[in-house]
Design a protein around this motif. Structure first.
Motif, PDB file in Angstrom:
ATOM      1  N   UNK A 155      -7.782   0.865  93.597  1.00 14.73           N
ATOM      2  CA  UNK A 155      -7.065   1.692  94.720  1.00 14.73           C
ATOM      3  C   UNK A 155      -6.797   0.305  96.089  1.00 14.73           C
ATOM      4  N   UNK A 156      -7.735  -0.251  96.519  1.00 16.59           N
ATOM      5  CA  UNK A 156      -7.708  -1.489  97.288  1.00 16.59           C
ATOM      6  C   UNK A 156      -6.672  -2.523  96.585  1.00 16.59           C
ATOM      7  N   UNK A 157      -6.783  -2.923  95.488  1.00 15.10           N
ATOM      8  CA  UNK A 157      -6.168  -3.967  95.039  1.00 15.10           C
ATOM      9  C   UNK A 157      -4.703  -3.361  94.744  1.00 15.10           C
ATOM     10  N   UNK A 158      -4.506  -2.209  94.324  1.00 14.04           N
ATOM     11  CA  UNK A 158      -3.083  -1.359  94.385  1.00 14.04           C
ATOM     12  C   UNK A 158      -2.318  -1.585  95.533  1.00 14.04           C
ATOM     13  N   UNK A 159      -2.965  -1.059  96.832  1.00 12.56           N
ATOM     14  CA  UNK A 159      -2.475  -1.297  97.997  1.00 12.56           C
ATOM     15  C   UNK A 159      -2.176  -2.724  98.491  1.00 12.56           C
ATOM     16  N   UNK A 160      -3.334  -3.456  98.174  1.00 13.61           N
ATOM     17  CA  UNK A 160      -3.089  -5.070  98.769  1.00 13.61           C
ATOM     18  C   UNK A 160      -1.785  -5.656  98.068  1.00 13.61           C
ATOM     19  N   UNK A 161      -1.346  -5.355  96.403  1.00 11.58           N
ATOM     20  CA  UNK A 161      -0.377  -5.793  95.816  1.00 11.58           C
ATOM     21  C   UNK A 161       0.785  -5.313  96.533  1.00 11.58           C
ATOM     22  N   UNK A 162       0.923  -4.295  96.915  1.00 14.99           N
ATOM     23  CA  UNK A 162       2.050  -3.557  97.516  1.00 14.99           C
ATOM     24  C   UNK A 162       2.261  -4.336  99.040  1.00 14.99           C
ATOM     25  N   UNK A 163       1.208  -4.583  99.739  1.00 14.43           N
ATOM     26  CA  UNK A 163       1.595  -5.120 100.984  1.00 14.43           C
ATOM     27  C   UNK A 163       1.764  -6.723 100.964  1.00 14.43           C
ATOM     28  N   UNK A 164       1.128  -7.299 100.031  1.00 10.19           N
ATOM     29  CA  UNK A 164       1.365  -8.610  99.713  1.00 10.19           C
ATOM     30  C   UNK A 164       2.823  -9.010  99.319  1.00 10.19           C
ATOM     31  N   UNK A 165       3.394  -8.068  98.499  1.00 11.11           N
ATOM     32  CA  UNK A 165       4.579  -8.284  98.063  1.00 11.11           C
ATOM     33  C   UNK A 165       5.495  -8.078  99.315  1.00 11.11           C
ATOM     34  N   UNK A 166       5.502  -7.159 100.389  1.00 15.81           N
ATOM     35  CA  UNK A 166       6.222  -7.086 101.532  1.00 15.81           C
ATOM     36  C   UNK A 166       5.940  -8.386 102.315  1.00 15.81           C
ATOM     37  N   UNK A 167       4.618  -9.101 102.428  1.00 12.19           N
ATOM     38  CA  UNK A 167       4.520 -10.210 103.432  1.00 12.19           C
ATOM     39  C   UNK A 167       5.275 -11.252 102.693  1.00 12.19           C
ATOM     40  N   UNK A 168       5.272 -11.262 101.313  1.00 14.45           N
ATOM     41  CA  UNK A 168       6.281 -12.622 100.819  1.00 14.45           C
ATOM     42  C   UNK A 168       7.752 -12.443 100.884  1.00 14.45           C
ATOM     43  N   UNK A 169       7.993 -10.934 100.832  1.00 16.50           N
ATOM     44  CA  UNK A 169       9.438 -11.011 101.137  1.00 16.50           C
ATOM     45  C   UNK A 169      10.031 -11.408 102.303  1.00 16.50           C
ATOM     46  N   UNK A 170       9.059 -11.055 103.510  1.00 15.05           N
ATOM     47  CA  UNK A 170       9.379 -11.312 104.801  1.00 15.05           C
ATOM     48  C   UNK A 170       9.449 -12.910 104.939  1.00 15.05           C
ATOM     49  N   UNK A 171       8.374 -13.441 104.233  1.00 12.75           N
ATOM     50  CA  UNK A 171       8.468 -14.960 104.299  1.00 12.75           C
ATOM     51  C   UNK A 171       9.318 -15.622 103.688  1.00 12.75           C
ATOM     52  N   UNK A 172       9.794 -15.110 102.471  1.00 14.62           N
ATOM     53  CA  UNK A 172      10.749 -15.836 101.725  1.00 14.62           C
ATOM     54  C   UNK A 172      12.171 -15.731 102.420  1.00 14.62           C
TER      55      UNK A 172
END
Length: 447
Positions: free
Chosen positions: A84-101
């Protein structure tokens, strides 16, 4: 999706690294494990509660089954919470990377405008440059609006990236704490679990393995010109294989890397076997050619002194008025002539055995992947075949040597192809190669 590699003008490298899809792949794997543990725990509990167990063993079996069932429940809780923690982190990580890109893309656009204005400024006269410099120092409103907007956009992109990076760091620490809390329970980890965790934290091991892999490649190239370096390349390849096995077995690397390493070792082994076989065939051809030279020289010498030997033989057998002294002298003369024939044969055989190996041309060396000694041996085998074309042993040796040379070339081509494919496959495939390898990650005991 592959991450950007060039982060100019904002950073030297990726400030928000990670692979959301890879994390989701691990989440799916952990979900299957949790479901399996839940099923097994329920089965053990049902076994413990069964009424049809009779005898002294029933109570002990029920107690052990309940205990093991509770441990499986705890393990299932671990997997369920962590996934559950990893799944939530994957979603947030994707958003951080989208913002950074997005910030990186805007920054590159702004930098292009700034660079364009700078290039035009370089074309101006010294007087014009002084005027522009004075305007900038006076904060003149006459500054090019497009340039001013580009500078503002670049600064805004830098701020947005800083914010995304800060959020990334804060949330990664948050989820790391959550995961540590989830696994900090009453379950006692085995030495294997501890070892897997140690390998996961040993970033230096992956870096060391990567460097050794490149050293093995470099040594393989050098070995084409200095064959003894081939043994160093083989040793490095073995070290890389052992390291990849350690990483894969602990879930920190791909089994595909292990398969590739084993394939490379197989090719190297085939090459070494082929080289060894060619050397043995060359020695066999020399021995056979020496025997043929021995027989030929003896036959030639025997033909040359055949008359003298016959005369001596008749004199040795002659009776009547011939004295024994004369007969003995004739017999000695005949034996001396026969000995001279044998010496002539031995001399010819020694010349074959002791002859220098033929000189190898660049073309010859290319046929043996740069191994000068091996190319000389191949040339020697063919030389004796051509000198004694009617001898089946020499003809067969040459044919076998050619097959081994073809094996050597094929093994080198396949091994080199595997090595280059592994090193540059991800660049060519746009990241698909690494994703494919990621699907072959599974620690021992969790297949």
């Amino acid at each position: 999706m592959a991450r950007p590699k060039d982060w100019h003008p904002l950073r030297e490298g990726d400030p928000v690294p990670g692979d959301p899809e890879g994390i989701r792949g691990q989440v799916k794997h952990m979900k299957k494990i949790a479901e399996y543990l839940r099923t097994q725990a329920a089965a053990l509990t049902a076994m413990a509660d069964a009424d049809n167990l009779k005898g002294k063993y029933a109570e002990k079996l029920g107690e052990e089954s309940r205990g093991l069932g509770r441990k499986l429940d705890e393990a299932e809780d671990r997997y369920r919470e962590v996934k559950g923690h990893l799944s939530n982190w994957a979603d947030e990580l994707e958003e951080f990377q989208r913002r950074a890109d997005k910030a990186l893309g805007d920054a590159k656009d702004a930098q292009r405008v700034i660079d364009s204005h700078a290039a035009r400024a370089d074309d101006k006269t010294p007087t014009d440059k002084q005027k522009d410099k004075k305007k900038e120092s006076d904060d003149s409103p006459e500054e090019d609006p497009a340039l001013k907007r580009a500078k503002e956009d670049l600064e805004d992109a830098r701020k947005r990236l800083n914010t995304a990076e800060g959020d990334y760091t804060e949330r990664s620490n948050h989820f790391a704490g959550k995961i540590r809390s989830s696994i900090d329970d009453d379950m006692k980890d085995s030495w294997w679990t501890d070892f897997k965790a140690w390998v996961a934290d040993a970033e230096w091991l992956k870096d060391w393995t990567e460097r050794l892999s490149w050293l093995a490649t470099a040594a393989g190239v050098i070995a084409m010109f200095i064959p003894v370096v081939g043994w160093i390349a083989l040793g490095l390849t073995i070290a890389v294989t052992l390291s990849h096995i350690t990483l894969a077995a602990t879930g920190n690397g791909s089994w595909f890397d292990v398969v590739m390493d084993i394939g490379a070792l197989k090719m190297a082994r085939n090459g070494l076997k082929a080289a060894k076989a060619i050397k043995a065939l060359q020695q066999s051809s020399r021995k056979t050619a020496a025997g043929l030279a021995d027989d030929g020289a003896k036959a030639g010498a025997a033909a040359a002194n055949a008359g003298a030997r016959k005369t001596a033989a008749r004199a040795a057998r002659k009776r009547g008025g011939t004295s024994s002294r004369n007969r003995n002298a004739a017999r000695a003369r005949k034996l001396r002539l026969e000995a001279e024939n044998r010496v002539a044969g031995k001399r010819a055989a020694d010349e074959v055995r002791d002859a220098d190996l033929p000189e190898a041309t660049l073309r010859d060396k290319a046929g043996t992947i740069g191994d000068a000694k091996l190319s000389q041996q191949m040339k020697d085998i063919k030389k004796w075949r051509d000198q004694y074309p009617d001898n089946p042993t020499l003809t067969d040796n040459a044919a076998q040597a050619q097959r081994h040379q073809n094996m050597l070339q094929g093994s080198w081509a396949v091994g080199t192809g595997l090595d280059l494919g592994d090193k540059f496959g991800n660049d060519v495939s746009g990241g698909a190669y690494d994703r494919m390898k990621g699907r072959m990650e599974a620690p021992v005991g969790q297949w």
